[in-house]
Design a protein around this motif. Structure first.
Motif, PDB file in Angstrom:
ATOM      1  N   TYR A  99      -3.153   4.131   4.313  1.00 40.76           N
ATOM      2  CA  TYR A  99      -2.638   4.752   3.302  1.00 40.76           C
ATOM      3  C   TYR A  99      -3.318   5.570   2.419  1.00 40.76           C
ATOM      4  O   TYR A  99      -3.155   6.152   1.334  1.00 40.76           O
ATOM      5  N   GLY A 100      -4.900   5.690   2.884  1.00 40.88           N
ATOM      6  CA  GLY A 100      -5.637   6.559   2.200  1.00 40.88           C
ATOM      7  C   GLY A 100      -6.627   5.682   1.368  1.00 40.88           C
ATOM      8  O   GLY A 100      -7.173   6.582   0.530  1.00 40.88           O
ATOM      9  N   PHE A 101      -6.409   4.450   1.093  1.00 37.18           N
ATOM     10  CA  PHE A 101      -7.313   3.982   0.128  1.00 37.18           C
ATOM     11  C   PHE A 101      -8.615   3.438   0.656  1.00 37.18           C
ATOM     12  O   PHE A 101      -8.614   2.845   1.941  1.00 37.18           O
ATOM     13  N   ALA A 102      -9.603   3.207  -0.029  1.00 36.94           N
ATOM     14  CA  ALA A 102     -11.017   2.616   0.293  1.00 36.94           C
ATOM     15  C   ALA A 102     -10.637   1.009   0.358  1.00 36.94           C
ATOM     16  O   ALA A 102     -10.228   0.424  -0.552  1.00 36.94           O
ATOM     17  N   ALA A 103     -10.894   0.402   1.401  1.00 32.04           N
ATOM     18  CA  ALA A 103     -10.809  -1.035   1.758  1.00 32.04           C
ATOM     19  C   ALA A 103     -11.494  -1.431   2.752  1.00 32.04           C
ATOM     20  O   ALA A 103     -11.826  -1.057   3.725  1.00 32.04           O
ATOM     21  N   VAL A 104     -12.437  -2.760   2.493  1.00 37.75           N
ATOM     22  CA  VAL A 104     -12.910  -3.199   3.536  1.00 37.75           C
ATOM     23  C   VAL A 104     -12.620  -4.649   3.792  1.00 37.75           C
ATOM     24  O   VAL A 104     -11.895  -5.173   3.260  1.00 37.75           O
ATOM     25  N   GLY A 105     -13.216  -5.142   5.027  1.00 37.39           N
ATOM     26  CA  GLY A 105     -12.674  -6.499   5.562  1.00 37.39           C
ATOM     27  C   GLY A 105     -13.927  -7.411   5.769  1.00 37.39           C
ATOM     28  O   GLY A 105     -14.872  -7.175   6.357  1.00 37.39           O
ATOM     29  N   PHE A 106     -13.868  -8.568   4.895  1.00 40.19           N
ATOM     30  CA  PHE A 106     -14.862  -9.485   5.059  1.00 40.19           C
ATOM     31  C   PHE A 106     -14.539 -10.588   6.051  1.00 40.19           C
ATOM     32  O   PHE A 106     -13.458 -11.048   6.280  1.00 40.19           O
ATOM     33  N   ARG A 107     -15.663 -10.752   6.812  1.00 45.12           N
ATOM     34  CA  ARG A 107     -15.342 -11.668   8.281  1.00 45.12           C
ATOM     35  C   ARG A 107     -16.250 -12.571   8.378  1.00 45.12           C
ATOM     36  O   ARG A 107     -17.485 -12.257   8.310  1.00 45.12           O
ATOM     37  N   ALA A 152       0.793  -1.283   0.004  1.00 41.65           N
ATOM     38  CA  ALA A 152      -0.094   0.061   0.011  1.00 41.65           C
ATOM     39  C   ALA A 152       0.866   1.221  -0.172  1.00 41.65           C
ATOM     40  O   ALA A 152       0.682   2.324  -0.761  1.00 41.65           O
ATOM     41  N   ARG A 153       1.866   1.122   0.867  1.00 41.64           N
ATOM     42  CA  ARG A 153       2.975   2.311   0.849  1.00 41.64           C
ATOM     43  C   ARG A 153       3.371   2.660  -0.509  1.00 41.64           C
ATOM     44  O   ARG A 153       3.339   3.623  -0.937  1.00 41.64           O
ATOM     45  N   LYS A 154       3.826   1.421  -1.169  1.00 41.76           N
ATOM     46  CA  LYS A 154       4.380   1.744  -2.576  1.00 41.76           C
ATOM     47  C   LYS A 154       3.461   2.371  -3.349  1.00 41.76           C
ATOM     48  O   LYS A 154       3.673   3.056  -4.417  1.00 41.76           O
ATOM     49  N   ALA A 155       2.091   1.637  -3.465  1.00 43.27           N
ATOM     50  CA  ALA A 155       1.011   2.074  -4.196  1.00 43.27           C
ATOM     51  C   ALA A 155       0.816   3.701  -4.224  1.00 43.27           C
ATOM     52  O   ALA A 155       0.748   4.532  -5.224  1.00 43.27           O
ATOM     53  N   ALA A 177      -4.373  -1.765   6.645  1.00 46.29           N
ATOM     54  CA  ALA A 177      -3.134  -1.272   6.041  1.00 46.29           C
ATOM     55  C   ALA A 177      -3.341  -0.383   4.806  1.00 46.29           C
ATOM     56  O   ALA A 177      -2.685   0.855   4.794  1.00 46.29           O
ATOM     57  N   TYR A 178      -4.333  -0.689   3.839  1.00 44.40           N
ATOM     58  CA  TYR A 178      -4.648   0.139   2.856  1.00 44.40           C
ATOM     59  C   TYR A 178      -5.449   1.271   3.250  1.00 44.40           C
ATOM     60  O   TYR A 178      -5.232   2.507   2.896  1.00 44.40           O
ATOM     61  N   ASN A 179      -6.136   1.426   4.319  1.00 40.34           N
ATOM     62  CA  ASN A 179      -6.852   2.530   5.078  1.00 40.34           C
ATOM     63  C   ASN A 179      -5.792   3.579   5.561  1.00 40.34           C
ATOM     64  O   ASN A 179      -5.803   4.706   5.372  1.00 40.34           O
TER      65      ASN A 179
END
Ligand SMILES: [Zn+2]
Length: 487
Positions: free
Chosen positions: A334-342, A247-250, A330-332
């Motif tokens: 760095y500012g990205f939209a991301a959700v977690g399925f559980r 995510a940091r690299k992206a 981790a994506y959050n």
């Protein structure tokens, strides 16, 4: 699938701004041209031909979702189990056991599916720190399915595993612990950590889902607008290491990640307390309430329900479960939209434990969760990008013009959009209550509607009805200021 009638949109001659005459029914239907609002200031021609209502579903996505195979998922889970441990710190030189054998198999498996998939290791040299007890090379395994545009949608899991004495069951029963606390130092920090850690559910399940979706998407024959990335992360159990590095690299390389669907512990439907639920899945998302991650979560619920109506998506307005973490965070970060399925009902006694085996899995349940992921990711990848609803200063482009009492929404056009869907709801409430489809404009007015009393958002829709997630009009938090006192 619903189509925006091109003749109609061309016949809309805009001479001034568009406005709704009334707010319309409480819940406007999503798929019907009759719900194009009554607009003022334009004339309509050749509108005698009725539009043809058609299915709300894209047959290509239906086929893709149906192609998700329970048997393939089961076979992948058994293969992952066969490596005995996939600990990030395990031996990397055995051809059959440990992290090295596992990542090589995942790479070759995804490569075998289609020449369209660009499969590679995403490699980093990580120094000893925290739960990384020695310097180690880590490799995410990523499969890229190029789309027409560079914007990226990720489906992910983590293939690394961990097992500790007592597992998560003992950890939950004991006093709360610091999830970021370093692991106790091993006797020999430089020796590989080769104790059995099968990790079939955590997170063989998310890994199998990701691998199976890479196959289904690459073999679907669908030409996606977005580039899809099927990512098997590593180092999750040591603090989201692989996901953070990627995510940091992206972020540094300005790679436009639009969404991350992270799956972690999604293959068991029997709670450790005996409660069974194979008909629902939880989706966690970081706030605040109209963050892009929350909009992504709402999107998953909306489109999952259409393509997999038997499976209920339960939205959770928090980043993750108490004391637990996942790669979406981790994506959050760095500012990205991301959700977690559980999974809905966890069996903690099998997690982080030598008992996390195939025998504790429900491949049928995993397949349903995979289908929800597939429906949402495919819809999003076919849709235009979400429209921009902020100005260059980051302020939302919403105002009270022209009367001073109206809701005036402006947005930037999304390439490929044929129309936009406006959403709104009471400012106290989690779910969109109203929606209406408008043509290919970049401004819309709801008269006499107090912007302070509602949350508004807009999604981009293509000619075939594929819809982006919603961009919501939210005020960024104010820094505030200090008050100076007289001495
Ligand atoms: Zn996990």
């Amino acid at each position: 699938m619903m189509r925006i009638d091109k003749r109609l949109s061309k016949a809309l001659v805009w001479s001034s701004m568009v406005s709704l005459v009334s707010l319309g029914p409480a819940k406007a239907g999503p798929c019907c041209l009759l719900n194009v609002p009554v607009v003022s200031g334009f004339s309509r021609t050749s509108s005698t031909e009725p539009s043809t209502p058609s299915s709300d579903l894209d047959p290509g996505i239906v086929k893709l979702v149906e192609s998700i195979s329970e048997d393939r998922l089961a076979a992948i889970l058994k293969k992952l189990e066969s490596f005995e441990t996939r600990s990030t710190l395990s031996s990397s030189d055995s051809p059959t056991r440990g992290i090295g054998a596992a990542r090589q198999w995942i790479l070759e498996e995804m490569r075998s599916y289609s020449p369209r998939l660009q499969v590679s290791f995403d490699t980093y040299q990580v120094a000893k720190q925290g739960r990384i007890t020695r310097d180690v090379e880590v490799r995410n395994v990523m499969a890229v399915l190029p789309g027409r545009s560079p914007r990226r949608i990720y489906v992910s899991g983590h293939y690394d595993t961990v097992a500790r004495p007592g597992g998560q069951g003992a950890a939950n029963a004991g006093p709360p612990r610091d999830p970021d606390a370093p692991a106790p130092a091993p006797a020999d920090p430089n020796a590989p950590l080769d104790n059995p850690a099968p990790g079939v559910n955590d997170d063989g399940s998310g890994t199998a889902l990701t691998i199976e979706l890479s196959r289904a998407f690459a073999q679907s024959g669908i030409d996606f607008d977005a580039t899809l990335v099927f990512m098997c992360h590593v180092g999750e159990e040591q603090g989201l290491i692989g996901a953070k590095l990627h995510a940091r690299k992206a972020l540094q390389e300005h790679i436009p990640i639009e969404a991350v669907f992270n799956n972690d512990i999604v293959g068991n439907d029997r709670g450790g307390n005996g409660i069974i639920d194979g008909a629902t899945i939880r989706v966690y998302s970081e706030g605040p309430e109209d963050s892009s991650s929350r909009e992504l979560a709402r999107f998953v619920q909306r489109w999952g329900a259409r393509y997999v109506p038997s499976h209920k998506v339960r939205l959770m307005a928090r980043p993750d479960r108490f004391g637990r973490g996942g790669d979406h965070s981790a994506y959050n970060q760095y500012g990205f939209a991301a959700v977690g399925f559980r999974e809905s009902r966890e069996n903690f006694t099998r997690q982080h434990d030598v008992r996390d085996l195939f025998e504790g899995m429900s491949p049928a349940y995993l397949a349903r969760n995979a289908r929800v992921n597939a429906a949402a990711a495919a819809t999003l990848a076919l849709a235009p990008a979400p429209p921009g609803v902020t100005n260059e200063r980051g302020q939302p482009t919403i105002s009270r013009q022209p009367s001073g009492y109206d809701a005036n929404l402006k947005w930037t056009a999304s390439p490929g959009a044929a129309g936009y869907r406006i959403f709104w709801r009471d400012a106290w409430g989690p779910d969109w209550q109203h929606e209406t489809l408008v043509s290919n404009v970049t401004q819309f007015v709801l008269p006499d509607t107090q912007i302070d009393d509602y949350v508004f958002g807009v999604a981009a829709v293509d000619a075939a009805g594929h819809e982006s997630y919603v961009s919501a009009y939210v005020t960024p938090p104010r820094a505030g200021g200090d008050v100076k006192l007289l001495k």
